[in-house]
Scaffold this motif. Structure first.
Motif, short mmCIF file in Angstrom:
data_model
loop_
_atom_site.label_atom_id
_atom_site.label_comp_id
_atom_site.label_asym_id
_atom_site.label_seq_id
_atom_site.Cartn_x
_atom_site.Cartn_y
_atom_site.Cartn_z
N SER A 128 49.70 -18.26 -11.66
CA SER A 128 48.51 -19.10 -11.79
C SER A 128 48.60 -20.19 -10.73
O SER A 128 49.55 -20.98 -10.72
CB SER A 128 48.44 -19.73 -13.19
N ILE A 129 47.62 -20.21 -9.84
CA ILE A 129 47.61 -21.24 -8.79
C ILE A 129 46.18 -21.44 -8.30
O ILE A 129 45.41 -20.48 -8.19
CB ILE A 129 48.55 -20.83 -7.62
N GLY A 130 45.82 -22.69 -8.05
CA GLY A 130 44.49 -22.98 -7.55
C GLY A 130 43.37 -22.64 -8.50
O GLY A 130 42.24 -22.44 -8.07
N GLY A 131 43.68 -22.55 -9.79
CA GLY A 131 42.66 -22.18 -10.77
C GLY A 131 42.50 -20.69 -10.94
O GLY A 131 41.79 -20.24 -11.84
N LEU A 132 43.14 -19.90 -10.09
CA LEU A 132 43.09 -18.44 -10.19
C LEU A 132 44.32 -17.93 -10.93
O LEU A 132 45.44 -18.37 -10.66
CB LEU A 132 43.02 -17.79 -8.81
N VAL A 133 44.10 -17.00 -11.84
CA VAL A 133 45.19 -16.35 -12.56
C VAL A 133 45.21 -14.90 -12.14
O VAL A 133 44.19 -14.21 -12.18
CB VAL A 133 45.00 -16.46 -14.08
N CYS A 134 46.38 -14.43 -11.70
CA CYS A 134 46.53 -13.02 -11.33
C CYS A 134 47.15 -12.29 -12.51
O CYS A 134 48.19 -12.70 -13.03
CB CYS A 134 47.41 -12.88 -10.09
N LEU A 135 46.51 -11.22 -12.95
CA LEU A 135 46.98 -10.44 -14.09
C LEU A 135 47.38 -9.04 -13.64
O LEU A 135 46.70 -8.41 -12.81
CB LEU A 135 45.87 -10.31 -15.15
#
Length: 391
Positions: A116-123
């Motif tokens: 989770s970084i910059g408001g983006l979450v990678c799933l």
């Protein structure tokens, strides 16, 4: 007051006071994403303003100073009975809510958080081999399936292990997802290929430089990677000249190259988690198997990699706890300062999650139901960053 009335009132105030555009932008950049999303529908000017890269960057900078915690709780390694929580004000009012993952189709397993970084979450939404990914912005509720990775498993050359990491390349203003794939050779040693996905370009490309994997094998789990100053970092077990040692494999997101960072000798006798602390690479060393009788390692150490006067880097111990009654397991850091530590329970007590500030030596227990044995914890800043970088 509904969003339409609120938006008209703010626009009227701005018009009557003849506020400069910079002042309006400054005011709006302090608002939560939910409000800004509503205002887009009532003002074309504000919809344009809040979509500009400069505004998105300013808003993220402000929200990053007061991040939330995003936590994935799950009962088993298979990922069933899982939930993702968003915790705001962890050290004050403590508000906790469930986040619904906005996918169009049912999944065989609950998504794993890559980062989770910059408001983006990678799933990671794949059943195995970390081969299917989604970018998700919980604030704007946008999500995007990423293209299929290039490196795949085949019958003649099956994948052995996969490690992934998600971070931000500030030099190129690009979010990047790295996928490291290990295959077994006939001699039993791993053969590694790696690839990177660019948010900005929207494509995967295979990396040529994987020479450091000839001397180390990554040994961390799904959440065993951390972002520090533009690099992704994993704990690894050394081979050849690093034999019988633990090291850090670091990926420079700007230059897209790997390098190896030696770890201190104390890491040989304990479990190691790589972390970030005050902008520096850090490690937590804790018991592999807890034993109150002291026969096994019964200490928790936290060290940072800092610059020395001679220009070299040196591991400096920040926290040392010894002879504790229950095992302490590091989960990560919040605000890049507070250590997130899970205290393991016993038959009568559930695990507990704490925030510990090494500078003030203050401890704050988080009232999370830790019946689940497994947790993934990440700092999370609300943002307007789009899941599609090419837009």
């Amino acid at each position: 007051m509904n969003s339409s009335c609120s938006g008209r009132r703010l626009r009227t105030m701005a018009s009557s006071l003849s506020l400069p555009q910079t002042t309006i932008s400054d005011i709006l950049s302090r608002l939560p994403v939910k409000s800004l999303t509503r205002f887009k529908s009532v003002s074309k000017d504000w919809a344009y303003l809040t979509s500009t890269p400069a505004f998105v960057s300013d808003h993220l900078r402000r929200s990053s100073s007061d991040p939330s915690l995003i936590v994935r709780c799950y009962n088993t390694q298979s990922g069933f009975d899982s939930v993702i929580l968003l915790i705001t004000d962890p050290t004050q009012n403590f508000a906790c809510r469930h986040l619904a993952v906005p996918l169009d189709e049912p999944l065989p397993l609950f998504p794993k958080i890559v980062g989770s970084i910059g408001g983006l979450v990678c799933l990671d939404v794949s059943p195995c081999y970390a081969s299917d990914f989604v970018l998700w912005n919980p604030g704007t509720k946008q999500f995007k399936h990423l293209p299929v990775p290039l490196i795949a498993s085949t019958r003649s050359n099956p994948i052995w292990l996969v490690f992934v990491g998600f971070g931000f390349d500030s030099f190129n203003n690009d979010y990047k997802l790295v996928r490291i794939v290990s295959f077994k050779r006939n001699d039993g040693l791993p053969f590694v290929r790696a690839e990177v996905y660019s948010w900005k370009e929207g494509v995967w490309k295979e990396l040529e430089d994987t020479v450091c994997f000839d001397s180390a094998i990554i040994c961390g789990g799904q959440d065993g990677v951390v972002v520090v100053d533009g690099s992704l970092n994993w704990v690894a077990i050394g081979l050849q000249r690093y034999a019988d040692r633990k090291v850090v494999i670091s990926f420079d997101m700007r230059r897209e190259v790997f390098k190896t960072i030696p770890l201190p000798a104390l890491t040989r006798i304990g479990n190691v988690k790589v972390m970030s602390y005050m902008g520096l690479l850090a490690i937590a060393v804790y018991p592999l198997v807890f034993a109150a009788n002291g026969n096994n390692m019964n200490r928790f150490e936290f060290s940072v990699l800092s610059d020395c006067e001679d220009g070299r880097k040196h591991w400096t111990n920040v926290v040392l706890a010894e002879n504790f009654s229950k095992s302490l397991v590091p989960m990560g850091t919040w605000r890049d300062r507070d250590l997130m530590i899970k205290q393991m329970g016993d038959r009568d007590n559930h695990p507990k999650l704490f925030l510990y500030d090494p500078i003030d030596e203050r401890t704050k227990r988080l009232p999370i139901d830790c019946v689940d044995l497994y947790l993934q914890c990440y700092s999370h800043a609300e943002s307007l960053v789009s899941v599609d970088g090419r837009n």
